[in-house]
Design a protein around this motif. Structure first.
Motif, short mmCIF file in Angstrom:
data_model
loop_
_atom_site.label_atom_id
_atom_site.label_comp_id
_atom_site.label_asym_id
_atom_site.label_seq_id
_atom_site.Cartn_x
_atom_site.Cartn_y
_atom_site.Cartn_z
N VAL A 114 0.85 -1.19 0.00
CA VAL A 114 0.00 0.00 0.00
C VAL A 114 0.88 1.23 0.00
N ASP A 120 -4.37 7.76 -0.69
CA ASP A 120 -4.53 7.88 0.76
C ASP A 120 -5.12 9.25 1.08
N VAL A 165 -9.33 0.80 10.20
CA VAL A 165 -8.67 0.51 8.92
C VAL A 165 -9.36 -0.59 8.14
N VAL A 172 -9.30 0.42 4.28
CA VAL A 172 -8.22 -0.15 3.46
C VAL A 172 -8.79 -1.35 2.73
N THR A 189 -4.18 -4.54 -1.19
CA THR A 189 -2.75 -4.48 -0.95
C THR A 189 -2.04 -4.99 -2.20
N HIS A 236 -2.07 -2.10 -4.24
CA HIS A 236 -3.52 -1.85 -4.23
C HIS A 236 -4.25 -2.68 -5.30
N SER A 267 -1.96 -0.40 7.30
CA SER A 267 -2.56 0.76 7.96
C SER A 267 -2.45 2.05 7.15
N HIS A 268 -1.93 1.96 5.91
CA HIS A 268 -1.88 3.11 5.03
C HIS A 268 -2.71 2.80 3.77
N GLY A 269 -2.79 3.79 2.87
CA GLY A 269 -3.69 3.62 1.74
C GLY A 269 -5.13 3.80 2.17
N ILE A 270 -5.37 4.76 3.07
CA ILE A 270 -6.69 4.98 3.66
C ILE A 270 -7.63 5.63 2.63
N GLN A 271 -8.76 4.98 2.39
CA GLN A 271 -9.74 5.47 1.43
C GLN A 271 -10.71 6.46 2.08
#
Length: 493
Positions: free
Chosen positions: A230, A237, A303, A307, A310, A340, A455-459
């Protein structure tokens, strides 16, 4: 013994050579269009360093920032280790490791490179054209080529080599940072990292930008976004799109040291400052959702809904190697997916971890929530008890698997690399763990499945999961892993 010491320095972190034909210099990633997005926003409002000249090392910064070197050398970024939180890490018997014990990558076989980092720290190997190529895990350490050292015992040279500009200079020229030979000791090369000490870099010093963080984290695990699959960028993000910097969330406020603040992560062991609450609620307080039903989902982590996918490195086979046509180096077989692009795995997790890197928890287990994870499989060398064995990567990088003279289906050079890796061990004290080991413990390979926290790539809310995403007709969650039946049926939310 001299040969053994030579192997200590001849190293490779495969984490920079696993793409397409199998070989891409890490510097090429940082020159790509894909990487340029991290340079889109500066962390600077006013810079008091614009007239500085003549940077000579970390002690130059100490003139104003007294104590900074000690702070850095006591941080997990430098030590590659730190104290484990209480009731967090479990040993092989399922018992909690005493809180405060020092743990971390310094003492652990990396599941992506398949090796101990200090035993594969820095090296130089000739490619097919005879050009010496610098490599090794130490490329992502801020010690200027020196391995982690205790502040109280470190020399002036070790302290002054701390790479302040690598993290703090916005205009840092990465091409000036490379492995070089500075001398010999007992017939073995002494290797260090050059640095960009230019006035241009010095005069751009300030809070670390996202670009500065990604100088190491971008290729963690083997290549661009290989490890977690991600990204933290404005196109994927919502926090990056709002202009938040990495240090906005990961720096303790008020700042008291050079340590970073982090929440629980299945494969995060060492912490400077452990955040034992849901990280999101530091900023998102009170009634977060307008629809009250979402505020009541206490069994679902934030998350989990924000998320979705991945990618990156999803499989690595340490029993199979192929030779790169570009470089001539030998590389382990990998399977890589676009970031992703692969659905996450939803699992119960009680925010504890262990060597197995498999989430534990359940509906009625204290602290458990449903979290998203990246699934990673690999084929690893093991001993008779199934324990993972480390590899001396430089041996197989240069010489390949070798002939199978033993007739056991494993190349002799690969077996030798596993044996040397086992003798060297962690190298945590600068010396081999088992220098007098006579026989290898290697018995074969086994397939393992492990997981990475995501925990990243937050939509944004428009793209987040809704109740019907899991409880509707085509759920994204596999209910067979949660008792076999969808507990409720929802179609309109």
């Amino acid at each position: 013994m001299k040969k053994l010491l030579f192997f200590i320095l001849l190293v490779l972190s495969f984490s920079v050579y696993c793409f397409a034909d199998g070989y891409v210099l890490s510097d090429d990633y940082y020159k790509s269009d894909a990487y340029s997005k991290y340079k889109s926003r500066s962390a600077r409002k006013a810079n008091p360093h614009t007239k500085l000249t003549g940077y000579t090392g970390a002690y130059y910064c100490e003139k104003c920032h007294e104590g900074a070197i000690k702070e850095v050398m006591n941080s997990s970024h430098y030590k590659w280790a730190g104290p484990v939180p209480a009731n967090y890490l479990k040993d092989n018997d399922g018992k909690f490791v005493t809180g405060g014990k020092e743990v971390g990558k310094k003492y652990k076989i990396g599941n992506c490179p398949g090796a101990y980092p200090l035993a594969n720290y820095l090296g130089m190997l000739p490619n097919k054209d005879g050009k010496m190529v610098g490599m090794g895990c130490g490329n992502c350490h801020i010690g200027g080529g020196f391995p982690p050292a205790d502040f109280e015992k470190a020399t002036f040279e070790q302290k002054n080599a701390i790479e302040c500009l690598y993290c703090h200079a916005e205009n840092y020229d990465k091409s000036k940072r490379t492995v070089i030979k500075v001398g010999e000791k007992d017939g073995n090369p002494i290797l260090r990292l050059t640095q960009d000490m230019s006035d241009k870099a010095l005069q751009s010093v300030g809070r670390p930008t996202n670009d500065a963080c990604m100088r190491c984290h971008y290729t963690a695990g083997g290549g661009p976004l290989f490890k977690r699959g991600v990204d933290y960028a404005s196109d994927v993000d919502v926090h990056a799109a709002k202009g938040l910097m990495c240090v906005d969330c990961h720096t303790k406020r008020p700042r008291t040291d050079h340590g970073m603040i982090r929440g629980a992560g299945l494969n995060n062991w060492a912490y400077d400052h452990y955040l034992d609450t849901e990280s999101c609620v530091r900023c998102h307080t009170g009634q977060i959702h307008k629809d009250e039903i979402y505020n009541k989902c206490s069994a679902v982590a934030c998350v989990t809904c924000h998320v979705g996918k991945t990618g990156g490195l999803v499989h690595k086979d340490f029993s199979q190697l192929h030779q790169s046509e570009k470089s001539g180096f030998w590389l382990f077989k990998v399977v890589v997916k676009d970031e992703h692009s692969v659905p996450v795995e939803y699992m119960w997790w009680d925010k504890t971890t262990s060597e197995k890197l498999t989430p534990t928890g359940g509906k009625n287990i204290k602290g458990s929530k449903i979290y998203p994870f990246k699934k990673y499989t690999s084929r690893i060398p093991v001993d008779k008890d199934g324990n993972r064995l480390p590899i001396k990567l430089g041996l197989v990088t240069k010489g390949g698997p070798g002939e199978d003279k033993n007739g056991n289906g494993v190349g002799d050079n690969l077996e030798k690399a596993i044996f040397i890796g086992e003798k060297l061990g962690t190298m945590a004290n600068g010396k081999p763990d088992k220098p007098f080991l006579k026989e290898s413990s290697f018995v074969g390979f086994k397939d393992v499945t492990e997981y990475f926290s995501v925990s990243h790539g937050i939509q944004p809310k428009e793209k987040a999961l809704k109740c019907s995403s899991c409880h509707g007709e085509n759920p994204v969650i596999d209910w067979n892993k949660f008792g076999g039946k969808n507990p409720v049926s929802i179609t309109d939310k």
